[in-house]
Design a protein around this motif. Sequence first.
Motif, PDB file in Angstrom:
ATOM      1  N   ARG A 198      50.956 -42.362  -2.062  1.00  0.00           N
ATOM      2  CA  ARG A 198      51.690 -43.052  -3.324  1.00  0.00           C
ATOM      3  C   ARG A 198      52.240 -44.485  -2.508  1.00  0.00           C
ATOM      4  NH1 ARG A 198      55.067 -37.606  -4.634  1.00  0.00           N
ATOM      5  NH2 ARG A 198      53.740 -36.660  -6.030  1.00  0.00           N
ATOM      6  N   GLU A 199      52.523 -44.378  -1.508  1.00  0.00           N
ATOM      7  CA  GLU A 199      53.128 -45.796  -0.938  1.00  0.00           C
ATOM      8  C   GLU A 199      51.863 -46.709  -0.870  1.00  0.00           C
ATOM      9  OE1 GLU A 199      53.905 -47.584   3.451  1.00  0.00           O
ATOM     10  OE2 GLU A 199      53.915 -45.237   3.256  1.00  0.00           O
ATOM     11  N   LEU A 200      50.648 -46.386  -0.332  1.00  0.00           N
ATOM     12  CA  LEU A 200      49.530 -46.959  -0.242  1.00  0.00           C
ATOM     13  C   LEU A 200      48.717 -47.256  -1.437  1.00  0.00           C
ATOM     14  CD1 LEU A 200      48.589 -46.165   3.384  1.00  0.00           C
ATOM     15  CD2 LEU A 200      50.099 -48.214   2.525  1.00  0.00           C
ATOM     16  N   ASN A 201      48.984 -46.351  -2.694  1.00  0.00           N
ATOM     17  CA  ASN A 201      48.484 -46.426  -3.701  1.00  0.00           C
ATOM     18  C   ASN A 201      46.975 -46.291  -4.057  1.00  0.00           C
ATOM     19  OD1 ASN A 201      48.427 -46.957  -6.536  1.00  0.00           O
ATOM     20  ND2 ASN A 201      47.873 -48.898  -6.455  1.00  0.00           N
ATOM     21  N   PHE A 202      46.589 -45.089  -3.263  1.00  0.00           N
ATOM     22  CA  PHE A 202      45.082 -44.802  -3.198  1.00  0.00           C
ATOM     23  C   PHE A 202      44.799 -43.200  -4.040  1.00  0.00           C
ATOM     24  CE2 PHE A 202      46.569 -43.535   1.111  1.00  0.00           C
ATOM     25  CZ  PHE A 202      45.953 -42.337   0.989  1.00  0.00           C
ATOM     26  N   PRO A 203      43.686 -43.252  -4.602  1.00  0.00           N
ATOM     27  CA  PRO A 203      43.390 -41.885  -5.262  1.00  0.00           C
ATOM     28  C   PRO A 203      43.281 -40.855  -4.190  1.00  0.00           C
ATOM     29  CG  PRO A 203      41.952 -43.446  -6.158  1.00  0.00           C
ATOM     30  CD  PRO A 203      42.670 -44.236  -5.113  1.00  0.00           C
ATOM     31  N   PHE A 204      43.903 -39.945  -4.066  1.00  0.00           N
ATOM     32  CA  PHE A 204      44.105 -38.760  -3.289  1.00  0.00           C
ATOM     33  C   PHE A 204      43.776 -37.308  -4.008  1.00  0.00           C
ATOM     34  CE2 PHE A 204      46.813 -36.531   0.130  1.00  0.00           C
ATOM     35  CZ  PHE A 204      45.822 -36.367   0.787  1.00  0.00           C
ATOM     36  N   LEU A 205      42.480 -36.711  -3.538  1.00  0.00           N
ATOM     37  CA  LEU A 205      42.153 -35.576  -4.235  1.00  0.00           C
ATOM     38  C   LEU A 205      42.080 -34.510  -3.127  1.00  0.00           C
ATOM     39  CD1 LEU A 205      40.803 -34.016  -6.598  1.00  0.00           C
ATOM     40  CD2 LEU A 205      38.722 -34.747  -5.753  1.00  0.00           C
ATOM     41  N   ALA A 206      42.364 -33.219  -3.104  1.00  0.00           N
ATOM     42  CA  ALA A 206      42.608 -32.271  -2.051  1.00  0.00           C
ATOM     43  C   ALA A 206      42.352 -30.898  -2.872  1.00  0.00           C
ATOM     44  CB  ALA A 206      43.900 -32.254  -1.571  1.00  0.00           C
ATOM     45  N   GLY A 207      42.103 -29.838  -1.854  1.00  0.00           N
ATOM     46  CA  GLY A 207      42.023 -28.503  -2.520  1.00  0.00           C
ATOM     47  C   GLY A 207      40.566 -27.869  -2.116  1.00  0.00           C
TER      48      GLY A 207
END
Length: 448
Positions: A198-207
């Motif tokens: 969130r701080e660096l504002n990049f899409p983050f997908l996990a799982g």
Amino acid sequence: MMDANGPEPDPPLAWTRRAAMGAMAVGAVGVARARAEAAQPAAEAVPKPRPRIAAVATCYYKTSHGQGIIDRFMDGYGWGGKHHRPAIDVVSLYVDQRPKGDLTDERVARHPGLEVYPTIAEALTRGGPTLDVDGVVLIGEHGDYLRDDRGRMHYPRYEFFKQVADVFRKSGRSVPVFNDKHLSWNWEWAKEMVATSRELNFPFLAGSSLPVTWRIPEYETPTDAPIEEAVCVGYGGVDSYDFHGLESLQCFVERRRGGETGVRAVEVLRGADVWKALDPAQGGSARTKALFDACLCRSFRLTSPMEGYGNAFPTLEQASKIAADPLLYRLHYNDGLVGSLFMMSGLVADFTVALKLAADPAIHSTQLYLCGISPNQTLPNFFSPLANHIEAMFLTGKAPYPVERTLLTSGVLCTAVDLLAEKRRLAETPDLAAITYQAPVESQYMRS
């Protein structure tokens, strides 16, 4: 597999918002591309540069998660009745451990555009001074790492992620990141990973592959459904396949009325207490037992209690002799919902889910089908839907489903492992109670 001199994939088209939303909604990059081509005048279909991807893995050998995901990006995979060649290029690779059977050198020899780097930072910068890729895949699964006295495997997902984030900070820009399975064995680190995205504002997908794999029969929780209770039955060890079970449960209950409200407490039972929770004669819940039975009836790999009979249904007494060390994780959600994960190694060898909706007398149940796990199946195709969603994120710049799902299930798992180690039954979870989100309206799982 296609060799290095095989035909090149079709060039990507300019991705419209319509195409991007289509890809996220159905998890089918090929379908979204076809829709976009039909929607755009030929003059607007100007190819964009192919996203260049850095792959970071603990190991890269046959049947490892690294091989199952990275190979699909480089060599393609069956999709929609065709061999799909992803519209991305894996250009750099970092492999932390190279045990017997390592595939790294063979893949580099066969893919001239791929380079192996000695550090994660160099893989992201491609040996230069600044970030030089358009996406990052982190696969921290498999390998020779510490297993602590609580049964937690210290896969270096957080450490890998931190090195990626450091490159982003130094470069002054970020790119989409995928993290395989749960975020970290350490809850504080898992929280930090999401906070950093969130701080660096990049899409983050996990799982993992469970939420997006095939379902037999096809079933999705209706949007805004009033769920009274939910049960998942799975198998495997602690801090391992129990994460798959938690994700299987969560991808159904997050669609309930009001969206995901957070988990206020986690409860753990083991051994004889699990069977008591299923037995109305010993104070257990009849409805939970009915949901549990519905899950067993969807299993393809249910152990028969009678030799020579493949379809005999076990009584609780018989099941207790087959599943030697059962576990029950109960999730107490803020809105009053209770979700239960029964880990029944020996009794089953797959993952099934059952739901009871308000004002609906029926129990709805399904199996989350992992093709390639069953005997005589050679290809673990359950990685294909997951790879397709990752590709969609790199092409559209948007994660197809929220990372909060993985954050919540990672936190539940960390809590459950601690409870088991400390022989405690219940823990209040204020951090998990604060995790709220809305699931996508359109389902993400693989239709058959």
